[in-house]
Motif scaffolding. Structure first.
Motif, PDB file in Angstrom:
ATOM      1  N   VAL A 156       1.233  -1.786   0.080  1.00  0.00           N
ATOM      2  CA  VAL A 156       0.072  -0.426   0.066  1.00  0.00           C
ATOM      3  C   VAL A 156       1.067   0.995  -0.535  1.00  0.00           C
ATOM      4  O   VAL A 156       0.802   2.283  -0.746  1.00  0.00           O
ATOM      5  CB  VAL A 156      -0.945   0.219   1.506  1.00  0.00           C
ATOM      6  CG1 VAL A 156      -1.628   1.391   1.074  1.00  0.00           C
ATOM      7  CG2 VAL A 156      -1.971  -1.212   0.852  1.00  0.00           C
ATOM      8  N   ALA A 157       1.982   1.509   0.429  1.00  0.00           N
ATOM      9  CA  ALA A 157       2.610   2.316   0.874  1.00  0.00           C
ATOM     10  C   ALA A 157       3.118   2.774   0.229  1.00  0.00           C
ATOM     11  O   ALA A 157       3.611   4.221  -0.438  1.00  0.00           O
ATOM     12  CB  ALA A 157       3.149   3.130   1.975  1.00  0.00           C
ATOM     13  N   VAL A 158       3.509   1.839  -0.877  1.00  0.00           N
ATOM     14  CA  VAL A 158       5.003   1.738  -1.845  1.00  0.00           C
ATOM     15  C   VAL A 158       4.237   2.358  -3.506  1.00  0.00           C
ATOM     16  O   VAL A 158       4.325   3.226  -3.877  1.00  0.00           O
ATOM     17  CB  VAL A 158       5.619   0.867  -2.993  1.00  0.00           C
ATOM     18  CG1 VAL A 158       6.028   0.617  -3.900  1.00  0.00           C
ATOM     19  CG2 VAL A 158       6.997   0.284  -1.574  1.00  0.00           C
ATOM     20  N   GLY A 159       2.911   1.277  -3.332  1.00  0.00           N
ATOM     21  CA  GLY A 159       1.975   2.409  -4.155  1.00  0.00           C
ATOM     22  C   GLY A 159       1.671   3.203  -4.078  1.00  0.00           C
ATOM     23  O   GLY A 159       1.151   3.793  -5.603  1.00  0.00           O
ATOM     24  N   LEU A 160       1.374   4.035  -3.133  1.00  0.00           N
ATOM     25  CA  LEU A 160       0.535   4.611  -2.568  1.00  0.00           C
ATOM     26  C   LEU A 160       2.028   6.154  -3.214  1.00  0.00           C
ATOM     27  O   LEU A 160       1.405   7.197  -3.705  1.00  0.00           O
ATOM     28  CB  LEU A 160       0.576   5.504  -1.201  1.00  0.00           C
ATOM     29  CG  LEU A 160      -0.833   4.959  -1.020  1.00  0.00           C
ATOM     30  CD1 LEU A 160      -1.049   5.124   0.609  1.00  0.00           C
ATOM     31  CD2 LEU A 160      -2.172   5.843  -1.861  1.00  0.00           C
ATOM     32  N   SER A 178      -1.536  11.350   4.965  1.00  0.00           N
ATOM     33  CA  SER A 178      -2.813  12.185   6.204  1.00  0.00           C
ATOM     34  C   SER A 178      -3.371  10.497   6.415  1.00  0.00           C
ATOM     35  O   SER A 178      -3.117   9.789   7.559  1.00  0.00           O
ATOM     36  CB  SER A 178      -3.859  12.977   5.544  1.00  0.00           C
ATOM     37  OG  SER A 178      -3.604  14.018   5.611  1.00  0.00           O
ATOM     38  N   LEU A 179      -3.943   9.811   5.391  1.00  0.00           N
ATOM     39  CA  LEU A 179      -3.640   8.028   5.334  1.00  0.00           C
ATOM     40  C   LEU A 179      -2.048   7.744   5.810  1.00  0.00           C
ATOM     41  O   LEU A 179      -2.869   6.631   6.935  1.00  0.00           O
ATOM     42  CB  LEU A 179      -3.824   7.323   4.105  1.00  0.00           C
ATOM     43  CG  LEU A 179      -4.221   6.380   4.060  1.00  0.00           C
ATOM     44  CD1 LEU A 179      -5.595   5.780   4.825  1.00  0.00           C
ATOM     45  CD2 LEU A 179      -4.304   5.840   2.780  1.00  0.00           C
ATOM     46  N   ALA A 180      -1.300   7.688   5.514  1.00  0.00           N
ATOM     47  CA  ALA A 180      -0.119   7.152   6.209  1.00  0.00           C
ATOM     48  C   ALA A 180      -0.004   7.511   8.163  1.00  0.00           C
ATOM     49  O   ALA A 180       0.943   7.015   8.263  1.00  0.00           O
ATOM     50  CB  ALA A 180       0.892   7.755   5.254  1.00  0.00           C
ATOM     51  N   THR A 212      -1.138   7.891  14.730  1.00  0.00           N
ATOM     52  CA  THR A 212      -2.183   8.998  15.512  1.00  0.00           C
ATOM     53  C   THR A 212      -2.785   8.160  16.171  1.00  0.00           C
ATOM     54  O   THR A 212      -2.379   8.311  17.470  1.00  0.00           O
ATOM     55  CB  THR A 212      -2.771   9.561  14.023  1.00  0.00           C
ATOM     56  OG1 THR A 212      -1.658  10.556  12.916  1.00  0.00           O
ATOM     57  CG2 THR A 212      -3.475  10.587  15.689  1.00  0.00           C
ATOM     58  N   PHE A 213      -3.349   6.649  15.813  1.00  0.00           N
ATOM     59  CA  PHE A 213      -3.676   6.177  16.361  1.00  0.00           C
ATOM     60  C   PHE A 213      -3.270   4.892  17.196  1.00  0.00           C
ATOM     61  O   PHE A 213      -2.313   4.334  16.710  1.00  0.00           O
ATOM     62  CB  PHE A 213      -5.121   5.207  15.942  1.00  0.00           C
ATOM     63  CG  PHE A 213      -6.514   6.313  15.409  1.00  0.00           C
ATOM     64  CD1 PHE A 213      -7.289   6.153  17.039  1.00  0.00           C
ATOM     65  CD2 PHE A 213      -6.059   7.182  14.853  1.00  0.00           C
ATOM     66  CE1 PHE A 213      -7.949   7.251  16.236  1.00  0.00           C
ATOM     67  CE2 PHE A 213      -7.535   7.712  14.854  1.00  0.00           C
ATOM     68  CZ  PHE A 213      -8.590   8.018  15.173  1.00  0.00           C
ATOM     69  N   PRO A 214      -2.778   4.895  18.753  1.00  0.00           N
ATOM     70  CA  PRO A 214      -1.659   3.704  18.688  1.00  0.00           C
ATOM     71  C   PRO A 214      -2.674   2.418  18.359  1.00  0.00           C
ATOM     72  O   PRO A 214      -3.875   2.526  18.918  1.00  0.00           O
ATOM     73  CB  PRO A 214      -2.010   3.931  20.370  1.00  0.00           C
ATOM     74  CG  PRO A 214      -2.349   5.218  20.615  1.00  0.00           C
ATOM     75  CD  PRO A 214      -3.452   5.659  19.580  1.00  0.00           C
ATOM     76  N   PRO A 215      -1.584   1.222  18.707  1.00  0.00           N
ATOM     77  CA  PRO A 215      -2.485  -0.174  17.899  1.00  0.00           C
ATOM     78  C   PRO A 215      -3.338  -0.458  19.241  1.00  0.00           C
ATOM     79  O   PRO A 215      -3.745  -0.804  19.039  1.00  0.00           O
ATOM     80  CB  PRO A 215      -1.073  -0.773  18.249  1.00  0.00           C
ATOM     81  CG  PRO A 215       0.389   0.372  18.011  1.00  0.00           C
ATOM     82  CD  PRO A 215       0.077   1.335  18.029  1.00  0.00           C
ATOM     83  N   GLY A 243       3.138   0.587  10.552  1.00  0.00           N
ATOM     84  CA  GLY A 243       3.995   0.426   9.223  1.00  0.00           C
ATOM     85  C   GLY A 243       4.101   1.357   8.744  1.00  0.00           C
ATOM     86  O   GLY A 243       4.785   1.353   7.503  1.00  0.00           O
ATOM     87  N   LEU A 244       2.684   1.801   7.684  1.00  0.00           N
ATOM     88  CA  LEU A 244       2.174   2.923   6.274  1.00  0.00           C
ATOM     89  C   LEU A 244       3.167   3.777   6.292  1.00  0.00           C
ATOM     90  O   LEU A 244       3.936   4.310   5.472  1.00  0.00           O
ATOM     91  CB  LEU A 244       0.898   3.152   6.553  1.00  0.00           C
ATOM     92  CG  LEU A 244      -0.108   2.467   6.678  1.00  0.00           C
ATOM     93  CD1 LEU A 244      -1.325   3.076   6.593  1.00  0.00           C
ATOM     94  CD2 LEU A 244       0.170   1.458   4.516  1.00  0.00           C
ATOM     95  N   LEU A 245       3.231   4.225   7.752  1.00  0.00           N
ATOM     96  CA  LEU A 245       4.302   5.485   7.629  1.00  0.00           C
ATOM     97  C   LEU A 245       5.734   5.932   7.271  1.00  0.00           C
ATOM     98  O   LEU A 245       5.832   6.430   5.927  1.00  0.00           O
ATOM     99  CB  LEU A 245       3.970   6.832   8.997  1.00  0.00           C
ATOM    100  CG  LEU A 245       4.608   7.771   8.781  1.00  0.00           C
ATOM    101  CD1 LEU A 245       4.518   8.842   8.323  1.00  0.00           C
ATOM    102  CD2 LEU A 245       4.656   8.690  10.618  1.00  0.00           C
ATOM    103  N   PRO A 246       6.209   4.835   7.928  1.00  0.00           N
ATOM    104  CA  PRO A 246       8.130   4.517   7.710  1.00  0.00           C
ATOM    105  C   PRO A 246       8.094   4.807   6.046  1.00  0.00           C
ATOM    106  O   PRO A 246       8.697   5.219   5.214  1.00  0.00           O
ATOM    107  CB  PRO A 246       8.181   3.952   8.840  1.00  0.00           C
ATOM    108  CG  PRO A 246       7.477   3.180   9.558  1.00  0.00           C
ATOM    109  CD  PRO A 246       5.839   3.784   8.691  1.00  0.00           C
ATOM    110  N   ILE A 247       7.215   3.133   5.531  1.00  0.00           N
ATOM    111  CA  ILE A 247       7.895   2.900   4.549  1.00  0.00           C
ATOM    112  C   ILE A 247       7.187   4.106   3.336  1.00  0.00           C
ATOM    113  O   ILE A 247       7.915   4.020   2.332  1.00  0.00           O
ATOM    114  CB  ILE A 247       6.736   1.546   4.082  1.00  0.00           C
ATOM    115  CG1 ILE A 247       6.879   0.664   4.900  1.00  0.00           C
ATOM    116  CG2 ILE A 247       7.201   1.266   2.593  1.00  0.00           C
ATOM    117  CD1 ILE A 247       6.629  -1.180   5.117  1.00  0.00           C
TER     118      ILE A 247
END
Length: 250
Positions: A67-71, A89-91, A96-99, A125-129
Motif C-alpha cells: 500500500v505505502a509503495v503504491g501510494l 494523511s492516510l499514512a 496517530t492511533f496507538p495499536p 507500518g505505513l508511515l515509515p515505508i
C-alpha cells in the motif's frame, strides 16, 4: 567473517537451540522462578508461537509495503501529485492511533484473533515505508531520468527499470523500520487472542513467573536485532549496486 557477524551467528544458533529444545535451558531460568513454578513456558510450543509471531509480522509488513509503495508511486506521477496530502494523511493514521486503540476498535468488528492485530500492525507500518519510498522516488538523479527519456523509455519502463531500482535501498530502510516496530508491537496481539510471543509474557505476568517474561522478551528482542541487522546488510548491498548503476548510466 567479521567478529560482529560471528557474534550474530552464535546468537542465532543459541536462539534456535532454545526454540528446538527449550527444556535444555531449564537450569538457566530456574533461579528466576518461585514456589516450584516451571522454568520454561509450558502452555504451548515456543517454536510454534515464534513462527506464528513472525508470520503475523511478515503479513502486516508486506501489506504495509504494498500500500505505502503504491501510494508513493501514485503521488510521484504527474496525474497523482494532487493526492500527496491525502496519502500522507492516510499514512499518518497508523501513527496517530496507538495499536492498542486500533485493537479496541477492530475487535467489535472483526472479533478476537489475528485479524485485529494485522490491522493494527498494517496501519503502524505505513508511515515509515511511505515516507522513505517518497524520498527515494523523488530523489532519482535528474541526469539518469533524462538519459532514460532520451533512450525512448516509457513512463512505466522508467519506473520499473530506473526509479524503483535506484530508490530500493531507501525503500528497504523504511521497510526495516516498519518490520522491527511490527515485530515488537505484535506482542500486544495476545491481548485479543492472536498467537504471538505476547502470550508468553502475559503468562509470566499473571503467574508472577519472571522466567516466562524473560523468555518472551528475549526471543522478541533477539529476533528484532537479527532482523534489523539482516535488512541493514541488504540495504548496504543494494546501495552499492545502485551506486554502480548511477555511475554506469552517468
Amino acid at each position: 567473517m567479521t567478529p560482529g557477524a560471528i557474534v550474530r551467528l552464535a546468537i542465532l544458533i543459541l536462539l534456535l537451540a532454545f526454540l528446538l529444545a527449550p527444556q535444555s535451558f531449564a537450569p538457566v531460568f530456574a533461579p528466576l522462578t518461585r514456589f516450584g513454578a516451571p522454568p520454561i513456558y509450558n502452555q504451548g510450543s515456543l517454536l510454534d508461537i515464534t513462527l506464528s509471531h513472525l508470520w503475523i509480522t511478515f503479513l502486516a509488513t508486506l501489506a504495509s509495503t504494498i500500500v505505502a509503495v503504491g501510494l508513493s508511486i501514485l503521488v510521484t506521477r504527474p496525474f497523482g501529485k494532487e493526492f500527496l496530502s491525502l496519502s500522507r494523511s492516510l499514512a499518518n493514521v497508523g501513527q496517530t492511533f496507538p495499536p492498542v486503540a486500533v485493537l479496541a476498535l477492530a475487535v467489535p468488528v472483526l472479533g478476537f484473533g489475528t485479524e485485529p492485530t494485522l490491522i493494527a500492525l498494517f496501519l503502524y507500518g505505513l508511515l515509515p515505508i511511505f515516507e522513505n519510498a517518497l524520498t527515494g522516488l523523488t530523489n532519482v538523479p535528474r541526469d539518469v531520468d533524462e538519459a532514460a527519456r532520451g533512450m525512448g523509455m516509457t513512463g512505466w519502463q522508467r519506473l520499473v527499470g530506473v526509479e524503483l531500482p535506484l530508490a530500493l535501498p531507501v525503500i528497504l530502510s523504511g521497510i526495516r523500520v516498519a518490520a522491527v516496530i511490527s515485530l515488537a508491537t505484535a506482542t500486544i496481539g495476545s491481548t485479543v487472542a492472536a498467537r504471538t510471543l505476547g502470550e508468553v509474557i502475559i503468562a509470566g505476568l499473571t503467574t508472577s513467573n519472571t522466567a516466562f517474561v524473560l523468555q518472551g522478551g528475549l526471543i522478541v528482542g533477539i529476533l528484532a536485532v537479527l532482523l534489523s541487522d539482516a535488512l541493514s546488510a541488504l540495504e548496504r548491498l543494494l546501495a552499492r549496486r545502485a551506486g554502480l548503476t548511477r555511475r554506469a548510466e552517468a
